[in-house]
Design an enzyme around this catalytic site. Structure first.
Site, PDB file in Angstrom:
ATOM      1  N   GLU A  87     -16.707  83.061  22.016  1.00  0.00           N
ATOM      2  CA  GLU A  87     -15.978  82.419  20.918  1.00  0.00           C
ATOM      3  C   GLU A  87     -15.648  83.403  19.802  1.00  0.00           C
ATOM      4  O   GLU A  87     -15.416  83.003  18.655  1.00  0.00           O
ATOM      5  CB  GLU A  87     -16.790  81.244  20.357  1.00  0.00           C
ATOM      6  CG  GLU A  87     -18.059  81.624  19.625  1.00  0.00           C
ATOM      7  CD  GLU A  87     -19.268  81.742  20.532  1.00  0.00           C
ATOM      8  OE1 GLU A  87     -20.391  81.535  20.034  1.00  0.00           O
ATOM      9  OE2 GLU A  87     -19.100  82.041  21.726  1.00  0.00           O
TER      10      GLU A  87
ATOM     11  N   ARG B  96       0.968  87.822  11.120  1.00  0.00           N
ATOM     12  CA  ARG B  96       2.284  88.407  11.334  1.00  0.00           C
ATOM     13  C   ARG B  96       2.420  88.845  12.797  1.00  0.00           C
ATOM     14  O   ARG B  96       1.420  89.023  13.505  1.00  0.00           O
ATOM     15  CB  ARG B  96       2.479  89.626  10.431  1.00  0.00           C
ATOM     16  CG  ARG B  96       2.342  89.344   8.951  1.00  0.00           C
ATOM     17  CD  ARG B  96       2.235  90.654   8.187  1.00  0.00           C
ATOM     18  NE  ARG B  96       1.101  91.457   8.655  1.00  0.00           N
ATOM     19  CZ  ARG B  96       0.794  92.665   8.175  1.00  0.00           C
ATOM     20  NH1 ARG B  96       1.539  93.203   7.228  1.00  0.00           N
ATOM     21  NH2 ARG B  96      -0.245  93.325   8.638  1.00  0.00           N
TER      22      ARG B  96
ATOM     23  N   ASN C 249     -20.006  72.835  23.337  1.00  0.00           N
ATOM     24  CA  ASN C 249     -20.147  72.840  24.798  1.00  0.00           C
ATOM     25  C   ASN C 249     -21.240  71.887  25.254  1.00  0.00           C
ATOM     26  O   ASN C 249     -21.080  71.147  26.231  1.00  0.00           O
ATOM     27  CB  ASN C 249     -20.466  74.260  25.287  1.00  0.00           C
ATOM     28  CG  ASN C 249     -19.242  75.161  25.306  1.00  0.00           C
ATOM     29  OD1 ASN C 249     -18.120  74.688  25.414  1.00  0.00           O
ATOM     30  ND2 ASN C 249     -19.461  76.456  25.188  1.00  0.00           N
TER      31      ASN C 249
END
Length: 573
Positions: free
Chosen positions: A351, A340, A316
């Site tokens: 994050e 899956r 950032n």
């Protein structure tokens, strides 16, 4: 926890904000006619000199003045402000019935204007609905349907008709084939024949309920029986709609579109992170509780991974928050491709991501996550017109064991992730089944608590929906007295208080909060919200210890920035 900065809020949050405002506008207008009818009655009782009616009239006008502009209904806010000014200009003189009668005619004129504004905004909403109907083709191209029916003629007819309408459609001739397809592909809706052989459609209900991935998947039942008991049973088992054969295709197509449109909008609003498209924290918390309930009945291994992008703040700081956004989207895409369909992927905050893997041991989870980390190491997760972005992540893996609550399980995986950070990043740490929970830095893990106190249910819900993606716990109060009762027992970090509330206004509540040291939440920081822009009110609130003062209508982006600053929710290294 680490979270995107203010520029990201302005860009990534705009779509979420628009959706919230549209929903708030619909809800406000649905209540608006009640307000007008009540005001008409209050004007009549005000003419008799009833002080309580005048107070209630001012309260309603104040609510409309502050709330309407939040949802873009500026003219309603302006007219309500003029009505409020009429009845506030000289409170002492309002004891004179002659003076009161002089206010009735201009007040009725203002109510007439409010009626007209309501009709204009209502027609705008109808036009928006027409636009939604025209967008059916777009919705179809984004949706995959599954037909499970043992009648090959009807199945072929539905398949070709729905494909002609633009849907992607897959078919199964029995329940077991349908289950296999559900495990292999993502679907947006199921069309299920109830009466099949050798297994009836009822067999699929238990399968769908057992797997949290399918919990919210819309289901339309087709049946040759119009028996009321069958219908009732299907709805209790989780069907969203029931169509009796023979049926008109146009009706079925309309029902399919309605369910898809509602479900996609609801899912995006309630369960999806608007930036990355994975599930949000609220949905994850709900599903964890369901998973733990399922494990109690049917014990199977289940593993959680807590993932944090390494040195995200430097991305950032170096390239800007738009670069950080594409990196978050890139990692989310990698996880979705590697996991899956039965695995739950959620953005925990900033994050940080969480992956919950049912029927998976810690060893298996570590291996699968290691494959994802290897992909991230070897290839760029995102690119723009200027550069490619390469990252690594640190992760912690913890298998659930008996006795762990959902919160303890999250902390266990989170602690393992911090061990990965401490040992050099770019790695996965697994906590073994028999390992004791590692000590936590409680001040880093404990969720901050926010109290939202506003008697306007629409505004209160709007604020909660705006802030619920943050890593905080939100509690609500419906008026000043309710807020004070909660502050007696809850250790609150921040209060958002409406200035005008029944049973106790915001300034009085703030005075009590600062005066009474026995209150559990007496040290809470305070943001005051009000439609009254009087200088003396603001000064009094600040003197009583409010940290912030925001006038309605307020910006949701600005409110979120202030909440994050006061709760110290910022990007970290």
């Amino acid at each position: 926890m680490r979270h995107p900065g203010n520029e990201s809020l302005r860009s990534g949050g705009s779509q979420r904000g628009e959706q919230l405002i549209k929903e708030g506008r619909r809800r406000f207008l649905s209540e608006f006619q009640k307000y007008i009818r009540e005001l008409e009655c209050l004007l009549e009782t005000c003419s008799t000199g009833d002080e309580g009616s005048r107070v209630k009239l001012r309260t309603i006008a104040h609510t409309m003045k502050g709330s309407a502009p939040v949802f873009g209904l500026n003219r309603i806010g302006e007219i309500s402000a003029r009505l409020l000014d009429l009845w506030e200009e000289d409170s002492a003189s309002l004891t004179d019935k002659t003076k009161v009668r002089t206010l009735l005619q201009p007040s009725r004129q203002l109510l007439s204007e409010l009626h007209m504004e309501y009709e204009i905004y209502r027609k705008e909403l109808e036009l928006e609905g027409a636009d939604s109907r025209r967008s059916q083709g777009v919705l179809a191209t984004q949706s995959r349907l599954l037909i499970i029916d043992d009648d090959p003629v009807l199945r072929s007819y539905l398949l070709r008709s729905l494909q002609y309408d633009g849907y992607e459609v897959m078919e199964a001739s029995d329940v077991e084939s349908g289950k296999r397809l559900l495990r292999q592909h993502h679907f947006d809706l199921i069309i299920l024949d109830l009466m099949m052989y050798p297994q009836s459609g009822y067999e699929l209900f238990d399968f769908l309920k057992e797997d949290p991935t399918f919990k919210w998947l819309p289901l339309i039942v087709l049946s040759g029986r119009g028996d009321l008991q069958d219908k009732v049973q299907c709805f209790f088992l989780g069907a969203d709609d029931y169509v009796t054969k023979p049926f008109q295709y146009e009706e079925l197509a309309a029902r399919i579109y309605s369910l898809l449109h509602r479900n996609k909008g609801f899912e995006q609003m309630a369960f999806r992170d608007p930036l990355t498209g994975v599930f949000n924290r609220r949905y994850m918390d709900q599903q964890l509780q369901r998973e733990l309930q399922r494990i109690e009945r049917y014990p199977t291994p289940i593993t959680m991974a807590f993932i944090d992008i390494d040195r995200f703040k430097s991305i950032n700081d170096t390239f800007g928050h738009s670069a950080g956004d594409v990196v978050l989207q890139g990692l989310a895409n990698v996880l979705q491709n590697r996991m899956r369909v039965t695995d739950l992927i959620a953005r925990f905050g900033g994050e940080e991501f969480v992956v919950v893997m049912p029927n998976t041991t810690a060893e298996e989870g570590e291996r699968v996550l290691g494959e994802a980390l290897q992909v991230v190491r070897e290839t760029a997760v995102a690119r723009d017109e200027v550069r490619e972005y390469r990252i690594t992540f640190s992760a912690g893996v913890a298998q659930w064991r008996e006795g762990l609550t959902a919160e303890q399980w999250i902390r266990l995986a989170d602690t393992a992730m911090y061990n990965s950070k401490a040992n050099g990043r770019n790695r996965i740490t697994r906590i073994y089944q028999d390992e004791k929970q590692l000590p936590l830095k409680e001040e880093q893990r404990k969720l901050k608590k926010l109290l939202v106190a506003d008697d306007d249910e629409i505004i209160r819900s709007f604020i909660v929906n705006t802030l619920n993606h943050l890593p905080i716990e939100i509690i609500q109060a419906v008026d000043g007295r309710d807020a004070l009762d909660k502050l007696r027992t809850e250790e609150v970090d921040l209060c958002i208080l409406d200035g005008m509330m029944p049973r106790m206004d915001g300034l009085t509540l703030l005075h009590e909060l600062r005066r009474d040291k026995s209150l559990a939440g007496h040290q809470a920081k305070v943001i005051m919200l009000t439609a009254r822009k009087k200088e003396e009110d603001m000064q009094q609130g600040l003197l009583l210890g409010a940290e912030e003062y925001m006038a309605k209508p307020f910006s949701i982006v600005e409110l979120e920035i202030r909440v994050k600053r006061l709760l110290d929710i910022t990007d970290q290294a």
